[in-house]
Structures are given as structure tokens and as C-alpha cells.
Design an enzyme around this catalytic site. Structure first.
Site, PDB file in Angstrom:
ATOM      1  N   ASP A 201       0.896  -1.094   0.013  1.00 37.51           N
ATOM      2  CA  ASP A 201      -0.053   0.138  -0.100  1.00 37.51           C
ATOM      3  C   ASP A 201       0.833   1.143   0.251  1.00 37.51           C
ATOM      4  O   ASP A 201       0.856   2.214   0.807  1.00 37.51           O
ATOM      5  CB  ASP A 201      -0.721  -0.013   1.155  1.00 37.51           C
ATOM      6  CG  ASP A 201      -2.015   1.112   1.345  1.00 37.51           C
ATOM      7  OD1 ASP A 201      -2.522   1.402  -0.058  1.00 37.51           O
ATOM      8  OD2 ASP A 201      -2.506   1.427   2.212  1.00 37.51           O
ATOM      9  N   ASN A 206       1.463   6.919   3.615  1.00 37.27           N
ATOM     10  CA  ASN A 206       2.261   5.811   4.265  1.00 37.27           C
ATOM     11  C   ASN A 206       3.861   5.901   4.326  1.00 37.27           C
ATOM     12  O   ASN A 206       4.626   5.363   5.047  1.00 37.27           O
ATOM     13  CB  ASN A 206       2.120   4.410   3.717  1.00 37.27           C
ATOM     14  CG  ASN A 206       0.805   3.940   4.387  1.00 37.27           C
ATOM     15  OD1 ASN A 206       0.285   4.180   5.343  1.00 37.27           O
ATOM     16  ND2 ASN A 206       0.247   2.930   3.499  1.00 37.27           N
ATOM     17  N   ASP A 218       3.694   1.924   8.166  1.00 39.51           N
ATOM     18  CA  ASP A 218       2.553   0.973   8.233  1.00 39.51           C
ATOM     19  C   ASP A 218       2.875  -0.001   7.082  1.00 39.51           C
ATOM     20  O   ASP A 218       3.073   0.187   5.954  1.00 39.51           O
ATOM     21  CB  ASP A 218       1.439   1.792   7.723  1.00 39.51           C
ATOM     22  CG  ASP A 218       0.069   0.811   8.030  1.00 39.51           C
ATOM     23  OD1 ASP A 218       0.220  -0.367   8.466  1.00 39.51           O
ATOM     24  OD2 ASP A 218      -1.011   1.381   7.820  1.00 39.51           O
TER      25      ASP A 218
END
Length: 328
Positions: A201, A206, A218
Site C-alpha cells: 500500500d 504511508n 505501516d
């Protein structure tokens, strides 16, 4: 406890859980932006700041969460700037009253500038270093990027929600099914390409930037898949801009890891998986009180009209020639 239910997660329960794991809490809990899990910042009696993440119940199996943690420890051991969870007596995943949680050191930073070519080249090197490590082993418990879950099952989630207005059902599902069919077919070559452990992701939210460079905060969505998945979300703008960005990313990337150019063909199918799965995610989580509060535009007739237009644009993108640095 009901699936995906945070209704019993009170501040007192969170503090009791943290203290049961050996952390002192000498401040209030500052809620941070996170909708899938519940994430809070706090500091102890020495004014050391921490971040705790309470995992959404029943989203991941415990073995999958532990594999996420092990991946972060593996990267951290190679001196990669990953914010890994803290261990207490060798344990990084804790449980209290049915909720599982982890605690991380608090690491701030600036937002990654997706249009900054210097930062893009740095990100290319950073991600390649991650991939050089991640390619050495495989996930056993974590899922992979696949069209069955992220396209076909996502479509069934949207259908079962009954959130699409009846007046828009036919046009919405007509274009959705067409897009899914093309994207699934385009993704088929991925099975013959190298599959590695990924961040999964890798978008600007992030990535935090400090003077010494980027770091990830993350790994909650780490999966197995083709390397391009950790690169394509950093591309933006028109085709010429994306080609320049891609060239910059790969210039840094190939200093540390070899990129398969054939993977460029997968970008639009992976983008389709993301947008379809995002709609399904909102449908699945809409009963969570945090979602109507933070996504008030969802589940309106205007929203679904916009999704029809978006899917038509995505169909057009799927039919375009893939990005190719040979033509840059």
C-alpha cells in the site's frame, strides 16, 4: 465480539491494555487518522511518545499479523527505515479483552512530495533495497494480489450491500463487469512474473520524510505480488509526467534491484483492483460509525454516478498502450 466491531474499545480499555503489556500511559490518547484499525498516540511518564495500533477484529488471522511484524523486523535488521513494533519479552502482538494490538515508537516526518523528482529517485532506491531483502524469503500466511479477491469477490461485496441505487444498478454493474473482465485478463501474465513480499500500500500517506530520507510507518497491507505494485501509486499527472516519474523511480530502483519491464503492463490492472476493492471496502465497513462520519459523500446517488464515470475512464486507461520507457 461481532466482526469488525470496535464498539467496546473505550479509552479505559485501551489504557488498561497498554498497561497490561508493560507500557505506562501518562497522557491522553490522541487519535490518529486510521479507519481500518484504531491508532492512538500517547506518551509515558518519561515523556517518550508511542503509537499504538488496535487491529480491526477478524480482519487478519493472528498468524498473518505476526508475519507482518516478522517482515518489519527483518527489514529493520537490515537497517532499512521501517518503523517496526516494539517487543516486550520477545512479544510484539498483545491481547486485552479480545482486542489485539501493537505499540510502535513515534516517528514523525514531512509528507512525501510525489512531484519531487529528487525524492522519487530516493524512493526508487529505498523500495529496491526493501525488495532486495523481501525477495529472499516468502510469505506463508499473508495473501497475494489476485483478481479473484480484489475484483470478483469485491464485486460481490458491492452487489450484496444493496447500496447502489436501483436507478443506477444496470449502468453501474454493466461498466463494472466490463472493467473487471478486461483487468482480470490483463493481470494473467503476472503469474509468470517474479512475485515477492511487498509493502502493498505504497502511497504518499504511508511515507514520511525526514532530513535523512523516507521511512514507512505501516505494513498493515503487506502482500505477495509483482514489484510494480510498490511503485505505480507514486505516479501522477498525464502520460508524459508519469513517464518522467517512472524513469526517475527506476533509475534509483535499479541501483539495488533488477526491475522486470514487462511488469509495466500490469499497472492499470492493479489500479483497477485498487479502485474496485476500495468501493467494496467502503460498502463492507459502512456500518462502522467512523465511516459515515469520515466519508459522508459515500452511499449517495451522486457518489455512484461518479463511480460510473470513473469506471468508464478506467476502461479507457486499460485499453491504452502500457507505459514504456522505450518511447520516452
Amino acid at each position: 465480539m461481532a466482526s469488525f466491531d470496535f464498539s467496546a474499545l473505550s479509552p479505559d480499555l485501551i489504557i488498561d491494555g497498554l498497561e497490561s503489556a508493560g507500557f505506562s500511559v501518562d497522557s491522553g490518547l490522541l487519535a490518529l487518522n486510521s479507519y481500518e484499525n484504531r491508532v492512538y498516540q500517547f506518551h509515558d511518564d518519561n515523556l517518550v511518545k508511542y503509537v499504538t495500533k488496535f487491529y480491526r477484529p477478524q480482519r487478519w488471522q493472528l498468524a498473518q499479523i505476526n508475519e507482518e511484524h516478522d517482515f518489519s523486523f527483518e527489514l529493520e535488521e537490515q537497517e532499512l527505515p521501517i518503523v517496526a513494533p516494539l517487543k516486550i519479552n520477545g512479544q510484539s502482538l498483545f491481547e486485552h479483552k479480545g482486542y489485539h494490538f501493537a505499540v510502535f515508537p513515534c516517528r514523525g516526518g514531512r509528507i512525501f512530495e510525489v512531484d519531487n523528482l529528487n525524492q522519487l529517485e530516493w524512493m526508487g532506491r529505498f523500495i529496491a533495497r526493501i525488495h532486495a531483502v523481501s525477495s529472499q524469503n516468502d510469505f506463508i500466511q499473508r495473501p497475494d494480489f489476485n483478481s479473484d479477491e480484489l475484483l470478483f469477490q469485491a464485486r460481490e461485496t458491492i452487489k450484496a450491500s444493496n447500496y447502489v441505487p436501483k436507478s443506477l444498478t444496470t449502468p453501474f454493474f454493466t461498466i463494472l463487469d466490463q472493467v473487471i473482465e478486461v483487468a482480470a485478463k490483463q493481470y494473467l501474465p503476472a503469474q509468470h512474473m517474479q512475485q515477492i513480499r511487498l509493502h502493498g500500500d505504497c502511497h504518499a500517506g504511508n511515507i514520511l520524510w525526514r532530513d535523512e530520507g523516507p521511512h514507512f510507518v505501516d505494513l498493515d497491507d503487506c502482500r505477495t505480488g509483482p514489484a510494480i505494485q510498490d511503485l505505480w501509486m507514486m505516479l501522477s499527472g498525464d502520460r508524459q509526467q508519469q513517464l518522467l516519474q517512472l524513469d526517475t523511480l527506476l533509475m534509483g530502483y535499479e541501483e539495488f534491484f533488477t526491475f522486470e519491464n514487462d511488469q509495466l503492463f500490469l499497472i492499470e490492472s492493479l489500479r483497477t483492483m485498487r479502485v474496485v476493492n476500495y468501493m467494496a471496502w467502503l460498502c463492507k465497513r459502512w456500518h462502522d460509525p467512523a465511516f459515515p462520519q469520515n466519508f459522508p459523500w459515500f452511499n449517495t446517488e451522486k457518489y455512484w454516478e461518479q463511480q460510473i464515470l470513473m469506471l468508464k475512464e478506467q476502461m479507457s486507461a486499460l485499453q491504452q498502450p502500457p507505459l514504456s520507457l522505450n518511447n520516452f
